[in-house]
Design an enzyme around this catalytic site. Structure first.
Site, PDB file in Angstrom:
ATOM      1  N   CYS A  93     -16.324 -25.554  59.222  1.00  0.00           N
ATOM      2  CA  CYS A  93     -17.777 -25.445  59.086  1.00  0.00           C
ATOM      3  C   CYS A  93     -18.518 -26.417  60.012  1.00  0.00           C
ATOM      4  CB  CYS A  93     -18.175 -25.629  57.620  1.00  0.00           C
ATOM      5  SG  CYS A  93     -19.771 -24.891  57.193  1.00  0.00           S
ATOM      6  N   ARG A 128     -28.419 -16.874  54.323  1.00  0.00           N
ATOM      7  CA  ARG A 128     -27.162 -17.602  54.473  1.00  0.00           C
ATOM      8  C   ARG A 128     -26.022 -16.623  54.284  1.00  0.00           C
ATOM      9  NH1 ARG A 128     -27.318 -23.089  54.404  1.00  0.00           N
ATOM     10  NH2 ARG A 128     -25.080 -23.216  53.943  1.00  0.00           N
ATOM     11  N   HIS A 192     -13.950 -22.256  53.610  1.00  0.00           N
ATOM     12  CA  HIS A 192     -13.698 -23.282  52.612  1.00  0.00           C
ATOM     13  C   HIS A 192     -12.650 -22.726  51.650  1.00  0.00           C
ATOM     14  CE1 HIS A 192     -17.103 -25.668  54.008  1.00  0.00           C
ATOM     15  NE2 HIS A 192     -17.854 -24.585  53.953  1.00  0.00           N
TER      16      HIS A 192
END
Length: 217
Positions: A93, A128, A192
């Site tokens: 990220c 997002r 993640h």
């Protein structure tokens, strides 16, 4: 062999429990009989590219990433040497974004990256990419699963190779089906999970790369 792990800015960048990547890598190495040590390299610390076998670079909130960004230039040359010498490097990220040209924070301020690689990241408008993601490794064909949560859209430059193709989810930018990037033994990704704890097949492959490099040396 002795496996030395570096967690870059691990005291500042650790969203979504991504320290689990370090723990998973260390666990797999110990299972194979290797001696393992882990160190955090943070603000003002030296980074010696010859000292480590595996480097993990996670992401954080905008403030923490801005603090890290100001310090990174100091160790850039050593990071490049680590990467070019086939060190195992995993960036998640924000760490992935910081290896590139630039990204934008939540207030739309342009933040320069290390410019080691040519990818760049721009912001979405009022959106997002959040949710579960499934990807297929472009080299091995292995399937990995994780969780993505990023407002940025990352675009690879000509000549950059994606880490994986998107099966479900958004990946780099939601449009070209690419996810992350790969160069030598360096991987950048938005997954993640943490990705290595959730995908033992990837963790095992990284240890295989480490062992192959050790045998060649």
């Amino acid at each position: 062999m002795r496996v030395n792990i570096c967690h870059l800015y691990g005291n500042l960048l650790n969203t979504y429990g991504d320290v689990g990547n370090v723990m998973a890598f260390a666990h797999e190495a110990r299972k194979r009989g290797h001696e393992v040590s882990t160190e955090i390299v943070s603000i003002g610390d030296d980074f010696d590219h010859t000292r480590y076998n595996f480097v993990f670079f996670g992401g954080g909130q905008d403030y923490e990433q801005s603090v890290v960004q100001k310090d990174l230039a100091r160790i850039r040359d050593e990071l490049v040497k680590f990467i070019e010498n086939d060190g195992i490097f995993l960036a998640i990220c924000g760490g992935y974004q910081l290896l590139g040209q630039y990204y934008y924070d939540a207030y739309n301020n342009k933040i320069d990256g290390l410019k080691i690689f040519d990818h760049y990241t721009v912001n979405q408008e009022n959106n997002r990419f959040t949710g579960n993601i499934k990807i297929k490794d472009t080299i091995t064909g292995e399937i990995y699963e994780g969780f993505e949560n990023h407002g940025g859209m990352t675009y690879l430059a000509d000549g950059q190779e994606p880490f994986a193709s998107v099966i479900e989810g958004n990946g780099n930018n939601g449009s070209d089906q690419s996810e992350g990037f790969r160069y030598k033994n360096t991987i950048g990704t938005y997954l993640h999970g943490p990705i290595l704890a959730r995908n033992e097949n990837l963790c095992e492959e990284l240890i295989n790369q480490l062992e192959r490099g050790s045998n060649e040396n």
